[in-house]
Design a protein around this motif. Structure first.
Motif, PDB file in Angstrom:
ATOM      1  N   ASP A 262      43.922   6.081 -18.105  1.00 31.54           N
ATOM      2  CA  ASP A 262      43.778   4.712 -18.593  1.00 31.54           C
ATOM      3  C   ASP A 262      44.830   4.383 -19.654  1.00 31.54           C
ATOM      4  O   ASP A 262      45.164   3.219 -19.859  1.00 31.54           O
ATOM      5  CB  ASP A 262      42.366   4.448 -19.115  1.00 31.54           C
ATOM      6  N   VAL A 263      45.389   5.381 -20.315  1.00 34.65           N
ATOM      7  CA  VAL A 263      46.466   5.158 -21.281  1.00 34.65           C
ATOM      8  C   VAL A 263      47.822   5.257 -20.586  1.00 34.65           C
ATOM      9  O   VAL A 263      48.719   4.451 -20.833  1.00 34.65           O
ATOM     10  CB  VAL A 263      46.383   6.149 -22.454  1.00 34.65           C
ATOM     11  N   LEU A 264      47.979   6.219 -19.680  1.00 33.17           N
ATOM     12  CA  LEU A 264      49.249   6.396 -18.985  1.00 33.17           C
ATOM     13  C   LEU A 264      49.655   5.147 -18.207  1.00 33.17           C
ATOM     14  O   LEU A 264      50.832   4.801 -18.164  1.00 33.17           O
ATOM     15  CB  LEU A 264      49.171   7.591 -18.032  1.00 33.17           C
ATOM     16  N   VAL A 265      48.712   4.469 -17.626  1.00 31.88           N
ATOM     17  CA  VAL A 265      49.024   3.280 -16.834  1.00 31.88           C
ATOM     18  C   VAL A 265      49.602   2.163 -17.702  1.00 31.88           C
ATOM     19  O   VAL A 265      50.337   1.305 -17.215  1.00 31.88           O
ATOM     20  CB  VAL A 265      47.782   2.815 -16.036  1.00 31.88           C
ATOM     21  N   LEU A 266      49.333   2.174 -19.002  1.00 33.68           N
ATOM     22  CA  LEU A 266      49.893   1.160 -19.893  1.00 33.68           C
ATOM     23  C   LEU A 266      51.417   1.253 -19.952  1.00 33.68           C
ATOM     24  O   LEU A 266      52.095   0.260 -20.198  1.00 33.68           O
ATOM     25  CB  LEU A 266      49.306   1.295 -21.299  1.00 33.68           C
ATOM     26  N   GLY A 267      51.965   2.422 -19.708  1.00 34.53           N
ATOM     27  CA  GLY A 267      53.408   2.597 -19.696  1.00 34.53           C
ATOM     28  C   GLY A 267      54.078   1.999 -18.469  1.00 34.53           C
ATOM     29  O   GLY A 267      55.299   1.888 -18.424  1.00 34.53           O
ATOM     30  N   ALA A 268      53.312   1.595 -17.481  1.00 36.04           N
ATOM     31  CA  ALA A 268      53.860   1.007 -16.263  1.00 36.04           C
ATOM     32  C   ALA A 268      54.183  -0.473 -16.427  1.00 36.04           C
ATOM     33  O   ALA A 268      54.813  -1.068 -15.565  1.00 36.04           O
ATOM     34  CB  ALA A 268      52.880   1.203 -15.104  1.00 36.04           C
ATOM     35  N   SER A 269      53.784  -1.071 -17.514  1.00 36.61           N
ATOM     36  CA  SER A 269      54.046  -2.495 -17.745  1.00 36.61           C
ATOM     37  C   SER A 269      55.549  -2.730 -17.878  1.00 36.61           C
ATOM     38  O   SER A 269      56.237  -1.999 -18.588  1.00 36.61           O
ATOM     39  CB  SER A 269      53.339  -2.962 -19.020  1.00 36.61           C
ATOM     40  N   PRO A 270      56.060  -3.782 -17.239  1.00 34.94           N
ATOM     41  CA  PRO A 270      57.489  -4.087 -17.395  1.00 34.94           C
ATOM     42  C   PRO A 270      57.801  -4.738 -18.745  1.00 34.94           C
ATOM     43  O   PRO A 270      58.959  -4.836 -19.128  1.00 34.94           O
ATOM     44  CB  PRO A 270      57.771  -5.052 -16.242  1.00 34.94           C
ATOM     45  N   LEU A 271      56.771  -5.165 -19.481  1.00 37.46           N
ATOM     46  CA  LEU A 271      56.989  -5.892 -20.728  1.00 37.46           C
ATOM     47  C   LEU A 271      56.786  -5.071 -21.987  1.00 37.46           C
ATOM     48  O   LEU A 271      57.444  -5.309 -22.995  1.00 37.46           O
ATOM     49  CB  LEU A 271      56.064  -7.115 -20.778  1.00 37.46           C
ATOM     50  N   THR A 272      55.835  -4.128 -21.957  1.00 32.84           N
ATOM     51  CA  THR A 272      55.514  -3.369 -23.165  1.00 32.84           C
ATOM     52  C   THR A 272      55.547  -1.874 -22.902  1.00 32.84           C
ATOM     53  O   THR A 272      55.490  -1.423 -21.765  1.00 32.84           O
ATOM     54  CB  THR A 272      54.107  -3.738 -23.698  1.00 32.84           C
ATOM     55  N   THR A 273      55.612  -1.116 -23.995  1.00 35.15           N
ATOM     56  CA  THR A 273      55.519   0.328 -23.929  1.00 35.15           C
ATOM     57  C   THR A 273      54.579   0.794 -25.038  1.00 35.15           C
ATOM     58  O   THR A 273      54.384   0.077 -26.025  1.00 35.15           O
ATOM     59  CB  THR A 273      56.905   0.999 -24.056  1.00 35.15           C
ATOM     60  N   VAL A 274      53.998   1.949 -24.864  1.00 37.96           N
ATOM     61  CA  VAL A 274      53.054   2.473 -25.848  1.00 37.96           C
ATOM     62  C   VAL A 274      53.835   3.015 -27.044  1.00 37.96           C
ATOM     63  O   VAL A 274      54.744   3.822 -26.890  1.00 37.96           O
ATOM     64  CB  VAL A 274      52.171   3.578 -25.226  1.00 37.96           C
ATOM     65  N   SER A 275      53.463   2.554 -28.222  1.00 36.52           N
ATOM     66  CA  SER A 275      54.107   2.991 -29.458  1.00 36.52           C
ATOM     67  C   SER A 275      53.305   4.102 -30.131  1.00 36.52           C
ATOM     68  O   SER A 275      53.875   5.018 -30.711  1.00 36.52           O
ATOM     69  CB  SER A 275      54.244   1.798 -30.404  1.00 36.52           C
ATOM     70  N   GLY A 276      51.990   4.011 -30.065  1.00 34.10           N
ATOM     71  CA  GLY A 276      51.133   5.016 -30.681  1.00 34.10           C
ATOM     72  C   GLY A 276      49.729   4.943 -30.133  1.00 34.10           C
ATOM     73  O   GLY A 276      49.282   3.883 -29.687  1.00 34.10           O
ATOM     74  N   VAL A 277      49.060   6.074 -30.135  1.00 39.60           N
ATOM     75  CA  VAL A 277      47.664   6.156 -29.694  1.00 39.60           C
ATOM     76  C   VAL A 277      46.904   6.923 -30.766  1.00 39.60           C
ATOM     77  O   VAL A 277      47.330   8.000 -31.185  1.00 39.60           O
ATOM     78  CB  VAL A 277      47.530   6.888 -28.336  1.00 39.60           C
ATOM     79  N   TYR A 278      45.798   6.345 -31.226  1.00 41.22           N
ATOM     80  CA  TYR A 278      44.998   6.946 -32.282  1.00 41.22           C
ATOM     81  C   TYR A 278      43.534   6.902 -31.895  1.00 41.22           C
ATOM     82  O   TYR A 278      43.135   6.081 -31.065  1.00 41.22           O
ATOM     83  CB  TYR A 278      45.187   6.182 -33.603  1.00 41.22           C
ATOM     84  N   GLN A 279      42.730   7.746 -32.500  1.00 41.15           N
ATOM     85  CA  GLN A 279      41.290   7.730 -32.287  1.00 41.15           C
ATOM     86  C   GLN A 279      40.577   7.793 -33.619  1.00 41.15           C
ATOM     87  O   GLN A 279      40.996   8.526 -34.517  1.00 41.15           O
ATOM     88  CB  GLN A 279      40.839   8.902 -31.417  1.00 41.15           C
ATOM     89  N   VAL A 280      39.504   7.020 -33.714  1.00 46.04           N
ATOM     90  CA  VAL A 280      38.641   7.042 -34.888  1.00 46.04           C
ATOM     91  C   VAL A 280      37.270   7.500 -34.406  1.00 46.04           C
ATOM     92  O   VAL A 280      36.663   6.848 -33.554  1.00 46.04           O
ATOM     93  CB  VAL A 280      38.537   5.646 -35.547  1.00 46.04           C
ATOM     94  N   PHE A 281      36.801   8.635 -34.926  1.00 44.63           N
ATOM     95  CA  PHE A 281      35.510   9.191 -34.541  1.00 44.63           C
ATOM     96  C   PHE A 281      34.480   8.833 -35.606  1.00 44.63           C
ATOM     97  O   PHE A 281      34.651   9.170 -36.771  1.00 44.63           O
ATOM     98  CB  PHE A 281      35.577  10.713 -34.410  1.00 44.63           C
ATOM     99  N   ASP A 282      33.433   8.168 -35.182  1.00 46.43           N
ATOM    100  CA  ASP A 282      32.292   7.848 -36.042  1.00 46.43           C
ATOM    101  C   ASP A 282      31.064   8.039 -35.157  1.00 46.43           C
ATOM    102  O   ASP A 282      30.489   7.062 -34.674  1.00 46.43           O
ATOM    103  CB  ASP A 282      32.397   6.414 -36.559  1.00 46.43           C
ATOM    104  N   PRO A 283      30.697   9.331 -34.879  1.00 46.46           N
ATOM    105  CA  PRO A 283      29.671   9.641 -33.872  1.00 46.46           C
ATOM    106  C   PRO A 283      28.425   8.773 -33.981  1.00 46.46           C
ATOM    107  O   PRO A 283      27.976   8.516 -35.090  1.00 46.46           O
ATOM    108  CB  PRO A 283      29.346  11.111 -34.149  1.00 46.46           C
TER     109      PRO A 283
END
Length: 94
Positions: free
Chosen positions: A7-28
């Motif tokens: 689901d994140v890798l497919v974001l790189g397929a966009s002709p307009l944007t590219t992924v700059s950073g991916v972060y996670q916030v855990f608050d179980p």
């Protein structure tokens, strides 16, 4: 950015944007995935350019143990929020 999440890798397929950073916030039991996207043309600008643009996606999920496969974690999508952070170097705080 290195990930195996489709689901994140497919974001790189966009002709307009590219992924700059991916972060996670855990608050179980909540987990928020934060994905920063920049225009592809921005890679051509010199580092530290004052014309930066940034779009941020926040995907919030609830994690729980899968009933069918106890060694796996299941996710329930709670919300998705997409908002501009910066547009051509100008703060987009509305």
């Amino acid at each position: 950015v290195w990930t195996t999440a489709y689901d994140v890798l497919v974001l790189g397929a966009s002709p307009l944007t590219t992924v700059s950073g991916v972060y996670q916030v855990f608050d179980p039991p909540m987990v928020t995935n934060i994905i920063d996207l920049i225009p592809k043309f921005e890679n051509l600008l010199p580092p530290g350019s004052d014309r930066a643009s940034l779009l941020r996606a926040k995907v919030t999920t609830t994690a729980f143990r899968s009933q069918e496969m106890p060694m796996r974690v299941s996710l329930k999508y709670e919300s998705v929020k997409i908002s501009p952070i910066e547009v051509l170097g100008v703060d987009a705080d509305f």
